[in-house]
Motif scaffolding. Structure first.
Motif, PDB file in Angstrom:
ATOM      1  N   HIS A  32       0.922  -1.238  -0.267  1.00 48.83           N
ATOM      2  CA  HIS A  32      -0.097   0.030  -0.094  1.00 48.83           C
ATOM      3  C   HIS A  32       0.987   1.186   0.003  1.00 48.83           C
ATOM      4  CE1 HIS A  32      -2.578   3.111   1.272  1.00 48.83           C
ATOM      5  NE2 HIS A  32      -2.181   3.306   2.485  1.00 48.83           N
ATOM      6  N   HIS A  39       3.154   7.960   6.053  1.00 47.04           N
ATOM      7  CA  HIS A  39       1.721   8.016   6.287  1.00 47.04           C
ATOM      8  C   HIS A  39       0.960   6.975   7.419  1.00 47.04           C
ATOM      9  CE1 HIS A  39       0.252   5.713   3.109  1.00 47.04           C
ATOM     10  NE2 HIS A  39      -1.045   5.887   3.622  1.00 47.04           N
ATOM     11  N   ASP A  40       1.541   5.922   7.077  1.00 44.29           N
ATOM     12  CA  ASP A  40       0.805   4.575   7.580  1.00 44.29           C
ATOM     13  C   ASP A  40       1.561   4.071   8.748  1.00 44.29           C
ATOM     14  OD1 ASP A  40      -2.117   5.005   6.890  1.00 44.29           O
ATOM     15  OD2 ASP A  40      -1.774   3.630   5.223  1.00 44.29           O
ATOM     16  N   ASP A  43      -3.438   8.686  -1.341  1.00 42.10           N
ATOM     17  CA  ASP A  43      -3.836   7.617  -0.363  1.00 42.10           C
ATOM     18  C   ASP A  43      -5.370   7.174  -0.778  1.00 42.10           C
ATOM     19  OD1 ASP A  43      -3.717   5.933   1.842  1.00 42.10           O
ATOM     20  OD2 ASP A  43      -4.409   7.473   3.137  1.00 42.10           O
TER      21      ASP A  43
HETATM   22 NI    NI Z   1      -2.713   4.887   3.563  1.00 43.50          NI
END
Ligand code: NI
Ligand code: ADP
Length: 217
Positions: free
Chosen positions: A29, A58-59, A124
Motif C-alpha cells: 500500500h 503516512h501509515d 492515499d
Molecule cells: Ni494509507
C-alpha cells in the motif's frame, strides 16, 4: 545523506516496521501511494521531498491498531526523521500531513491545508478505490469478520466520525459509506482525473455484484 538516500532509508525503515500489518495497510500500500504521489507531483506544484516522505511514512502507526491514539503515527515519523537529520520545517510539514490525511478526518471541519497534504491525501485516496480499493475493502472486511453483503440491512451513510469508525456493517455497505464518495473528495486536478476511471470501475463492479446476487447473470 542526500534526499534520494533519505527516501530510500525511510522506505527500508517502513518496510521493516510494517512486516506484520494487515494486507490493506502493508508495505505494498505504501509503495503504491508513493508511486501515485510521484505521478501527481509531475503535474502539481509542491515540495516533492516533503510529499514523498509523508507518503512513505503516512501509515507508520495506524490509530486503528494503536488503541485509537491519533498522534502516534506523526510522532513515530518525526522521531525517525529527526534521527535522519531532516530539516525541522520539513518534519513539521510531514507531521501535519500524517495527522490530517485520514479519511476519518473528512468528517471534521478542515483544519489544515497545504499543497503537500492535498497531493499525498489524493494518492492515499486513489488506493481506496478502483480494483485495488475493492481488494483492500474485502481484505479489511475479512479481518473484521464482516459480512460481504446483507440485503436486510438498508444502506445508511455514517453521519459522523464516531459512527463511521464504529460501523460494523457489511463490506458492500462500506462502498456506500466511503468508496463511492472518494471521487468527490479529491483535492487536486490531477487526483480528480485519476479517480474517474477507478470510480467508474466501482460502479461496474457493483452492478455486476447485484446482478449476480439476484441470479440475473
Ligand atoms: Ni494509507
Ligand atoms: P483511513 O486509514 O484513511 O482512516 P479507513 O480506515 O477508512 O481510512 O480505510 C483504510 C482501508 O480500509 C481502505 O481501503 C478502506 O476502504 C478500508 N476500510 C475501512 N473501513 C472499512 C470497512 N468498514 N469495511 C471494509 N473496508 C474498510
Amino acid at each position: 545523506m542526500n534526499e534520494e538516500e533519505i527516501l530510500e532509508t525511510t522506505a527500508e525503515y517502513v518496510k521493516q516496521k510494517l512486516q506484520n500489518v494487515d494486507a490493506g495497510h502493508d508495505w505494498w500500500h505504501i509503495q503504491r501511494v508513493w508511486k501515485y504521489t510521484k505521478a501527481i507531483l509531475k503535474e502539481e506544484r509542491a515540495n516533492s521531498f516533503t510529499c514523498q516522505l509523508a507518503a512513505i511514512l503516512h501509515d507508520i502507526a495506524d490509530h486503528k491498531f494503536h488503541a485509537g491514539d491519533e498522534n502516534i503515527g506523526a510522532e513515530t515519523a518525526a522521531d525517525f526523521l529527526t534521527e535522519m537529520q531532516v530539516p525541522p520545517p520539513i518534519i513539521e510539514e510531514v507531521k501535519h500531513i500524517i495527522q490530517h490525511i485520514s479519511f476519518t478526518k473528512s468528517f471534521d471541519k478542515q483544519s489544515y491545508f497545504s499543497p503537500e497534504l492535498a497531493i499525498v491525501q489524493d494518492a492515499d485516496r486513489l488506493d481506496a478505490i478502483g480494483a485495488i480499493g475493492i481488494a483492500r475493502a474485502f481484505t479489511y472486511g475479512g479481518f473484521r469478520n464482516q459480512e460481504i453483503h446483507n440485503p436486510e440491512i438498508f444502506f445508511k451513510e455514517s453521519s459522523n466520525k464516531e459512527a463511521y469508525k464504529q460501523a460494523r456493517n457489511s463490506t458492500l455497505h462500506h462502498f456506500y459509506d466511503k468508496l463511492l464518495k472518494v471521487k468527490d473528495k479529491m483535492n487536486t486536478k490531477t487526483g480528480k482525473r485519476l479517480a474517474e476511471n477507478r470510480h467508474e470501475f466501482l460502479k461496474i463492479y457493483l452492478n455486476q455484484f447485484f446482478e449476480e446476487w439476484e441470479g440475473l447473470v
